[in-house]
Every structure is written in C-alpha cells, then in structure tokens.
Design an enzyme around this catalytic site. Structure first.
Site, mmCIF file in Angstrom:
data_model
loop_
_atom_site.group_PDB
_atom_site.id
_atom_site.type_symbol
_atom_site.label_atom_id
_atom_site.label_comp_id
_atom_site.label_asym_id
_atom_site.label_seq_id
_atom_site.Cartn_x
_atom_site.Cartn_y
_atom_site.Cartn_z
ATOM 1 N N GLY A 297 65.917 37.261 -14.839
ATOM 2 C CA GLY A 297 65.378 36.683 -15.148
ATOM 3 C C GLY A 297 63.710 36.832 -16.345
ATOM 4 N N CYS A 366 36.658 42.520 -9.730
ATOM 5 C CA CYS A 366 36.089 44.011 -8.657
ATOM 6 C C CYS A 366 36.459 45.036 -8.964
ATOM 7 C CB CYS A 366 34.687 43.561 -7.376
ATOM 8 S SG CYS A 366 34.461 41.907 -8.456
HETATM 9 C C1 LIG Z 1 64.449 39.320 -8.754
HETATM 10 C C2 LIG Z 1 65.653 39.109 -9.252
HETATM 11 C C3 LIG Z 1 67.230 39.131 -10.107
HETATM 12 C C4 LIG Z 1 66.463 38.887 -11.359
HETATM 13 O O1 LIG Z 1 66.426 40.123 -11.815
HETATM 14 P P1 LIG Z 1 65.069 40.500 -13.136
HETATM 15 O O2 LIG Z 1 65.185 41.540 -13.654
HETATM 16 O O3 LIG Z 1 63.952 39.652 -13.986
HETATM 17 O O4 LIG Z 1 66.877 39.963 -14.483
HETATM 18 C C5 LIG Z 1 68.295 38.179 -9.767
HETATM 19 N N1 LIG Z 1 68.847 38.759 -8.991
HETATM 20 C C6 LIG Z 1 67.943 38.545 -7.841
HETATM 21 C C7 LIG Z 1 69.383 38.587 -6.510
HETATM 22 C C8 LIG Z 1 67.080 39.083 -7.507
HETATM 23 O O5 LIG Z 1 66.014 39.580 -6.549
#
Ligand SMILES: *Cc1c(COP(=O)(O)O)cnc(C)c1O
Length: 441
Positions: A297, A366
C-alpha cells in the site's frame, strides 16, 4: 542547521526559477489554480512503482501477484491506473469495493479483506464476484459458506493466518503478533481448524493462506521469518489433512522514506528476501513453491504524493522557536497525531534557497496540530507555498472533516498536465447529510 540535500522522488525537481516541480507542473501554479491544501499525485512515479513491484518479483519467483492495498489511497482514478498496470486490488470495506467497481476494476482481480465483514459486504462480494475473500475468522467462514450456498455459487477464499511474529515498527501498525484482533492463530490451533473446516464446507474453495505482519517496516527479517512459518504451516496442512494449498499471500508493509533519516529497503531487496525465504522453506519441507502474492500500500503510492499548503501567520517566540502555520493540518494529515509520524518539507516557491532555519510547521485546527515538529526551511513569509513530501498513502484516505474543514482536492500530474481526480469539498457538502428535525424548526 546546515543546508540539507532535498529529498526528491519520481519526477520532482527544482526549476530554474526556484520552484518545485512535479509531473512537469510548477507546484506554485498548481496551488494558484486549484487552491490549497492540495494533494498532488505523480502519475509517472506511481506507475513506475507498480512496474518495479511487478518486474522485481517476476525476476525472483515463478509466479507472483502484486495487489495494491487500496486503503492507502482509494479513488476511482487511482484504481484505474492500478488496473492499467496489471495489478490486483485489496479492498476491506463495501466503500472500497464500490469505488473499485465504479472504476471498472475487474472483480476477479479483487481481494476482499476485513476482520468483521458485514453480511451486506459478504453479499456484495458474492454479487460482484470478487476473486478472493480473505476470511478472518471461523464465524465469517460459516457465514460466507452459507451465503454462497444460498446464492447457489462457490467462492474462492484464502484464510488469514497469524504467524505469531512481531515486526519492529509502530505498535499501532503491528498485526502479526499473537496478541492481535486479526486472523486465525497458528500457535493456538485456530488456523489448522480453519483449514479443516474450509475444506469441508460447501460454497467455499480454499486456495491459500494470507498473513500481514505490519506496516512501515524497515527490516525484512521479520517478513522472511513469517514466510518461513507460513510455508511450514502449509506443509503441516498437507501432512495432517492432505490439503495442498498453492497460494501464499504475505501482505504488505514495506516502509518508505518520510525524512532523509529513513532508509527503507528497496522493492528489489524485498523481492529477493521473500523469494529466498519461500524457496528455502519450501525446499526444507519438500513443498512446491507456492504462488506468492504481496499487498503493498504505502510503498506503492506514498512517495508519489505530496501536499501543498499556503503559509499563514509566522510567529517567532524569541528564545523558544518559530511557528509556521499552514492552511491545513490534522484533518488532511492525522498521522503525526496518530503515530508521531515525521515528515520533511520545502518552501515550494524558493526551493533553490538554503533551507537552514528550524521551524515548527503547524496546522490551523483547534488543537496543537503539529505537522512537523522541527524542519529547516528558508525564511518563510505569509503566502509562501509549502510542500510536504511522501503524503500519497494514508493521508487522503484518513482525512476527516474535523472543525468542519472541507477535505482537499487531489490532482494527478503527468507531463505538464494536471487533472483533478478528487474535487475539493464545498461548504454545502459539509451540511449535505445534516437533517433539521421538524420539532427544531
Ligand atoms: C494495510 C494492509 C496492507 C498494506 O500495508 P502497507 O504497509 O501500506 O504496505 C496489506 N495487506 C493488508 C491485509 C493490510 O491490512
């Protein structure tokens, strides 16, 4: 403070007039045209990260799938780009799934996650025909199988398993240790029970296993260890139940650089570590090397984003520090408050000047909403444009309307062209869902 090397990503560069540029667009012109705060996404860099993931994993493994964890940044345009680059997509809610489907993302390349999928979400996953449901609990397994039987269909699943490994990262983003709300534990026997039940139930077809141990990881040893534990568990399932699983999803978690102090491993190093750990474990257990799935991600979109702000009041408190207020804060970036996250920034309209004066960059909520506790900038004036780097992941997707701030717009930049991909919220948007009951009228 000594002047620092600018940390630039993708197509970011400093123009001759001293302005920061990204995607061939002058960031100062972007701020003028689209207003601030503004999320800016570098399309070429995002595509490059997608290709880097695909190519580096393809080099090291017979079969690998890259699956973008959409929670990091979900909009229809981003889903479209990820689709065009041939990646799969993780969703973890009806909202993310809906966005992907609206973008025309092929449902067979969508994986549905979540530790508490609502009945409506399970139904939606079956209706659109997602490629995999990543089942997180026994109760969900039964509910899903029942719903599939009712619909007279069958759905492919994998089981989220907890390998019992705690990576070195912020505790809010650790998910692979024993003490977690996610998944079925190997250590307690829950994972084996899940595999047994899944292979017996009608309506679900067990294709593989999943784990995700944490996020913003800088060391790959925990991930290698998780891969090993998972392959050993697959071999154990073969030995105990005669079940051969051929998919292993190792989740996401690769860290990125938010400041110049951060030195995350490269995607190539990640691919190498994963491939080696999986191959060694498979050899040791005489198990065929499974198809590997990874779910980046942050490391796909994080450095492709930056946020532009306009500087407001600058307050110098003699002998203490200088506060530089910008026109955003907690509502467009909750990460400093959530995780103590650190960032770096530059004065986008004088990026070529020495950045040597330490200041505290704060928002206008705030709260004492600090964006950067201390950052060296060139002397700033009201009206300057500040660019904060590495804001592509978990910024827009975590944004709120706190203080009734409309959420910022997002533009996609490429070869000098800027397209709005998320419209700035208006004041009318803020009261759109409000209802005045009759008796208050
Ligand atoms: C959040 C998540 C990811 C991605 O994680 P990153 O650290 O952003 O690469 C992948 N798989 C699952 C199941 C997640 O919850």
């Amino acid at each position: 403070m000594p002047d620092r090397e600018l940390m630039l990503f993708g197509t970011q560069q400093v123009r001759d007039d001293g302005h920061l540029e990204v995607g061939g667009c002058d960031t100062v012109a972007l701020a003028n045209e689209f207003g601030t705060p503004l999320y800016v996404i570098d399309e070429a860099h995002l595509r490059q990260q997608c290709r880097e993931y695909r190519e580096r994993f393809a080099e090291r493994l017979p079969k690998a799938t890259i699956c973008f964890a959409s929670k990091a940044l979900t909009t229809t345009a981003i889903c479209r780009i990820v689709d065009q680059e041939g990646l799969s997509l993780d969703v973890s809610s009806a909202g993310e799934l809906y966005t992907a489907i609206q973008a025309g993302f092929p449902p067979e390349r969508i994986l549905f996650h979540g530790n508490f999928k609502l009945d409506q979400e399970i139904q939606m996953a079956l209706d659109v025909g997602v490629g995999r449901v990543v089942v997180d609990s026994l109760s969900e397994l039964y509910r899903l199988a029942e719903a599939a039987q009712r619909a007279g269909t069958e759905t492919d699943i994998c089981l989220r398993v907890v390998p019992g490994i705690k990576p070195r990262t912020h505790r809010y983003v650790q998910t692979g240790q024993v003490d977690t709300k996610f998944g079925l534990h190997i250590g307690t026997g829950a994972a084996a029970e899940g595999v047994r039940v899944a292979t017996e139930l009608e309506g679900v077809v067990l294709r593989g296993l999943h784990c995700h141990i944490g996020s913003q990881m800088f060391e790959l040893d925990s991930l290698a260890r998780a891969a090993e534990v998972m392959v050993e568990f697959m071999a154990q399932m073969r030995d105990e139940f005669g079940v051969m699983l051929d998919e292993l999803n190792l989740g996401g978690g690769l860290g990125i650089a938010y400041t110049s102090e951060d030195a995350p491993p490269s995607i190539a190093e990640l691919a190498g570590t994963v491939a080696q750990a999986v191959q060694e474990a498979a050899d040791n257990c005489s198990y065929p090397v499974p198809e590997i799935i990874v779910e980046p991600g942050r490391s796909l979109v994080g450095t492709a984003g930056l946020t532009l702000y306009t500087v407001g009041p600058v307050k110098e408190i003699p002998g203490v520090r200088t506060y530089v207020a910008v026109d955003g804060g907690l509502s467009d970036n909750p990460r400093p408050a959530l995780y103590g996250a650190e960032y770096t920034a530059v004065v986008a309209n004088r990026a070529n000047q020495p950045h040597t004066i330490p200041v505290r960059l704060v928002g206008r909520h705030c709260e004492s909403d600090t964006l950067i506790d201390e950052v060296a900038l060139t002397p700033v004036r009201e009206g300057d444009i500040i660019a904060v780097f590495s804001t592509g992941a978990y910024h827009y997707s975590m944004a709120s309307n706190y203080n009734r701030f409309p959420r910022p717009a997002m533009v996609l930049v490429q070869d000098g062209q800027a397209d709005v991909i998320v419209r700035r919220e208006s004041l009318e948007d803020l009261t759109r869902q409000d209802i005045m009951p009759e008796r208050l009228r």
